[in-house]
Write a protein that holds these residues in place. Structure first.
Motif, PDB file in Angstrom:
ATOM      1  N   ALA A 255       0.798  -1.086   0.094  1.00  0.00           N
ATOM      2  CA  ALA A 255       0.063   0.002  -0.115  1.00  0.00           C
ATOM      3  C   ALA A 255       0.810   1.322  -0.034  1.00  0.00           C
ATOM      4  CB  ALA A 255      -0.887   0.036   1.166  1.00  0.00           C
ATOM      5  N   MET A 256       2.066   1.074   0.864  1.00  0.00           N
ATOM      6  CA  MET A 256       3.086   2.445   0.865  1.00  0.00           C
ATOM      7  C   MET A 256       3.594   2.746  -0.709  1.00  0.00           C
ATOM      8  SD  MET A 256       6.256   3.388   0.650  1.00  0.00           S
ATOM      9  CE  MET A 256       7.435   1.845   1.456  1.00  0.00           C
ATOM     10  N   VAL A 257       3.939   1.740  -1.440  1.00  0.00           N
ATOM     11  CA  VAL A 257       4.480   1.664  -2.838  1.00  0.00           C
ATOM     12  C   VAL A 257       3.314   2.502  -3.579  1.00  0.00           C
ATOM     13  CG1 VAL A 257       5.385   0.901  -4.681  1.00  0.00           C
ATOM     14  CG2 VAL A 257       6.106   0.226  -2.644  1.00  0.00           C
ATOM     15  N   GLN A 258       2.285   1.878  -3.617  1.00  0.00           N
ATOM     16  CA  GLN A 258       0.844   2.484  -4.259  1.00  0.00           C
ATOM     17  C   GLN A 258       0.656   3.889  -4.001  1.00  0.00           C
ATOM     18  OE1 GLN A 258      -2.301  -0.270  -4.397  1.00  0.00           O
ATOM     19  NE2 GLN A 258      -1.402  -2.056  -4.499  1.00  0.00           N
ATOM     20  N   GLN A 259       0.765   4.158  -2.681  1.00  0.00           N
ATOM     21  CA  GLN A 259       0.363   5.595  -2.255  1.00  0.00           C
ATOM     22  C   GLN A 259       1.313   6.466  -2.686  1.00  0.00           C
ATOM     23  OE1 GLN A 259       0.314   5.680   2.053  1.00  0.00           O
ATOM     24  NE2 GLN A 259      -0.313   7.946   2.077  1.00  0.00           N
ATOM     25  N   ARG A 260       2.637   5.944  -2.723  1.00  0.00           N
ATOM     26  CA  ARG A 260       3.781   6.882  -3.001  1.00  0.00           C
ATOM     27  C   ARG A 260       4.000   7.412  -4.371  1.00  0.00           C
ATOM     28  NH1 ARG A 260       6.223  10.527  -0.235  1.00  0.00           N
ATOM     29  NH2 ARG A 260       8.382   9.919  -0.990  1.00  0.00           N
ATOM     30  N   THR A 261       3.537   6.185  -5.322  1.00  0.00           N
ATOM     31  CA  THR A 261       3.438   6.444  -6.627  1.00  0.00           C
ATOM     32  C   THR A 261       2.090   7.222  -7.337  1.00  0.00           C
ATOM     33  OG1 THR A 261       2.465   4.271  -7.049  1.00  0.00           O
ATOM     34  CG2 THR A 261       4.980   4.366  -7.374  1.00  0.00           C
ATOM     35  N   SER A 266      -1.217  12.798  -8.352  1.00  0.00           N
ATOM     36  CA  SER A 266      -2.055  13.840  -7.665  1.00  0.00           C
ATOM     37  C   SER A 266      -1.582  14.802  -7.456  1.00  0.00           C
ATOM     38  CB  SER A 266      -2.611  12.786  -6.271  1.00  0.00           C
ATOM     39  OG  SER A 266      -3.355  13.962  -5.510  1.00  0.00           O
ATOM     40  N   GLU A 267      -0.368  14.942  -6.733  1.00  0.00           N
ATOM     41  CA  GLU A 267       0.329  16.179  -6.441  1.00  0.00           C
ATOM     42  C   GLU A 267       0.631  17.018  -7.997  1.00  0.00           C
ATOM     43  OE1 GLU A 267       3.793  15.275  -4.378  1.00  0.00           O
ATOM     44  OE2 GLU A 267       2.253  14.357  -2.687  1.00  0.00           O
ATOM     45  N   LEU A 268       1.006  16.529  -8.794  1.00  0.00           N
ATOM     46  CA  LEU A 268       1.084  17.092 -10.225  1.00  0.00           C
ATOM     47  C   LEU A 268      -0.201  17.770 -10.643  1.00  0.00           C
ATOM     48  CD1 LEU A 268       3.443  14.755 -12.396  1.00  0.00           C
ATOM     49  CD2 LEU A 268       3.861  17.335 -11.650  1.00  0.00           C
ATOM     50  N   SER A 269      -1.161  16.952 -10.420  1.00  0.00           N
ATOM     51  CA  SER A 269      -2.665  17.844 -10.697  1.00  0.00           C
ATOM     52  C   SER A 269      -2.938  18.830  -9.942  1.00  0.00           C
ATOM     53  CB  SER A 269      -3.614  16.464 -10.717  1.00  0.00           C
ATOM     54  OG  SER A 269      -4.930  16.914 -10.926  1.00  0.00           O
ATOM     55  N   THR A 276      -2.975  23.419  -4.763  1.00  0.00           N
ATOM     56  CA  THR A 276      -2.134  23.457  -3.566  1.00  0.00           C
ATOM     57  C   THR A 276      -0.724  23.199  -4.322  1.00  0.00           C
ATOM     58  OG1 THR A 276      -1.171  23.042  -1.578  1.00  0.00           O
ATOM     59  CG2 THR A 276      -2.246  21.349  -2.676  1.00  0.00           C
ATOM     60  N   SER A 277       0.197  24.106  -3.823  1.00  0.00           N
ATOM     61  CA  SER A 277       1.566  24.082  -4.555  1.00  0.00           C
ATOM     62  C   SER A 277       2.235  23.351  -3.308  1.00  0.00           C
ATOM     63  CB  SER A 277       2.128  25.096  -5.046  1.00  0.00           C
ATOM     64  OG  SER A 277       1.614  25.538  -6.155  1.00  0.00           O
ATOM     65  N   ASP A 278       1.831  23.355  -2.044  1.00  0.00           N
ATOM     66  CA  ASP A 278       2.795  22.624  -0.912  1.00  0.00           C
ATOM     67  C   ASP A 278       2.785  21.303  -0.779  1.00  0.00           C
ATOM     68  OD1 ASP A 278       3.581  25.166  -0.646  1.00  0.00           O
ATOM     69  OD2 ASP A 278       2.107  25.741   0.928  1.00  0.00           O
TER      70      ASP A 278
END
Length: 429
Positions: A255-261, A266-269, A276-278
């Motif tokens: 789950a950790m790898v899936q969450q990190r990838t 998500s963060e790029l979007s 948010t940019s933070d």
């Protein structure tokens, strides 16, 4: 001319066996203690510099002449390793600094030059002692991260930020695996321990959650396989397929790898849509944009390493980046940070640190001598690994990491040069 004839041949006339053996132990201890006790690891670095000074002093005029021949013959390599401190001096001269001063953070790269003679004097068996330090570092790092990451991804492990910690744990594990090429036929226990260290490095990288480090795994695996002449092509293909399968399995089962990838998308979007940019990715994008603006404004001198954080605060005041991004100590990209702080000379210096050694080791990786191939693969893994790590992190931001790069590079270079000179290693009396 055969280099290092006198440098190696006079070892036992001027230096006691106990001192030689102590230097071998110190060489192995440096990576082994790197995270556990950084102060001791730094002491090991200083002791090896002392060993190099003793080695040069005891070699006499003939030895000094041979060392000079090494410097002349391999001057591009020497210049590449001294490039970053030279870039600092150029920046200070160009900006009219009152006093010229190269911080120890950058000076450690230039110390590669005197370290080479100490590595040469250790000879082949002595230099190979570092493989055990790699193995211990990977194993200890994996156990340590397993413990501290039980409650979630940590920001630090001991004194080290988790990102360089995970990256170097992965790298030392792969260096231990590459060193299997030095083993004699039938040394199954040693080879097995090194393979365990390799998996420990992979596990430490996994537990660190360092996505930039994960990108280096296939690169390092390819280099390790390229160095092996014992494995046939279908064996290498099977190893790569197994590694790929292991990575896919890790993605599906963790789950950790899936969450990190998934967080990358998500963060790029969120950053593109100005939600948010933070975020981890968002902050990096801000820092990269700010660094590019600094490069455009100060292409030849940069703002200076000591003024980078103040420059970020100025960007935050102008609402170019967020206050959170302005608290970061570096650009989270090795090339951009060097160019933003030292200008084009800094950018060229970092590229030289990567590419000049890579070209040197790649050339010798195709040689027929097994020992040379192993050392060349280690050197290529070192600069290639740092090159990949540097895409999302500034690895050269701490003196300990810089010492690691300089010392391991000196060992790999000296081993290849010693073997190319066709000289056998000095043996104990």
């Amino acid at each position: 001319m055969l280099l290092m004839t006198r440098l190696q041949g006079s070892l036992w006339f001027g230096i006691d066996k106990a001192l030689y053996l102590s230097a071998c132990v110190v060489l192995a201890a440096f990576p082994a203690l790197m995270f556990v006790k950084p102060s001791l690891s730094n002491t090991c670095f200083g002791l090896l510099l002392g060993w190099s000074a003793i080695a040069l002093a005891s070699s006499g005029r003939a030895g000094v002449a041979e060392y000079g021949a090494i410097l002349r013959r391999y001057w591009p390599f020497m210049l590449a390793m001294a490039g970053l401190p030279l870039a600092v001096l150029i920046q200070q001269l160009a900006t009219g600094a009152e006093t010229l001063h190269v911080p120890y953070l950058y000076l450690r790269f230039a110390l590669f030059i005197p370290l080479v003679i100490g590595m040469v004097r250790l000879g082949r068996p002595g230099m190979q002692s570092i493989q055990w330090g790699f193995m211990v570092c990977a194993l200890v790092s994996a156990l340590w991260l397993h413990e501290v990451a039980a409650a979630g991804r940590p920001s630090h492990v001991g004194f080290s930020n988790v990102i360089p910690f995970g990256n170097l744990a992965l790298l030392t594990g792969m260096l231990a695996v590459i060193s299997i090429g030095w083993n004699r036929p039938g040394e199954y226990l040693q080879a097995g321990l090194k393979l365990v260290a390799g998996f420990a490095g992979l596990y430490a990288s996994y537990m660190s959650g360092t996505r930039g480090g994960w990108l280096a795994i296939p690169v390092l695996a390819l280099i390790a396989l390229a160095a092996s002449r014992r494995l046939k092509r279908w064996h290498k293909a099977a190893v790569l397929a197994g590694l790929l399968g292991l990575m896919v399995l890790g993605w599906y089962s963790s789950a950790m790898v899936q969450q990190r990838t998934a967080a990358v998308v998500s963060e790029l979007s969120q950053s593109v849509q100005h939600v948010t940019s933070d975020t981890s990715i968002g902050v990096r994008l801000q820092l990269w944009r700010a660094s590019l603006e600094l490069i455009q404004a100060h292409p030849w001198t940069g703002v200076g390493p000591e003024h980078f954080e103040a420059a970020l605060q100025t960007f935050a005041a102008r609402h170019v980046i967020t206050p959170l991004a302005a608290t970061m100590p570096h650009s989270h990209n090795e090339l951009l940070h060097a160019a933003a702080t030292l200008g084009i000379p800094g950018l060229l210096a970092i590229l030289a640190l990567y590419l000049v050694p890579a070209a040197f080791f790649l050339r010798h990786l195709r040689g027929t001598d097994r020992g040379t191939r192993v050392a060349s693969a280690m050197g290529l893994a070192l600069c290639s690994g740092f090159m990949v790590f540097g895409l999302t992190e500034v690895m050269f931001a701490t003196t300990l990491v810089n010492a690691f790069y300089s010392l391991v590079m000196a060992f790999c270079f000296a081993y290849v040069v010693a073997r190319q000179s066709k000289m056998s290693a000095p043996m104990a009396p």
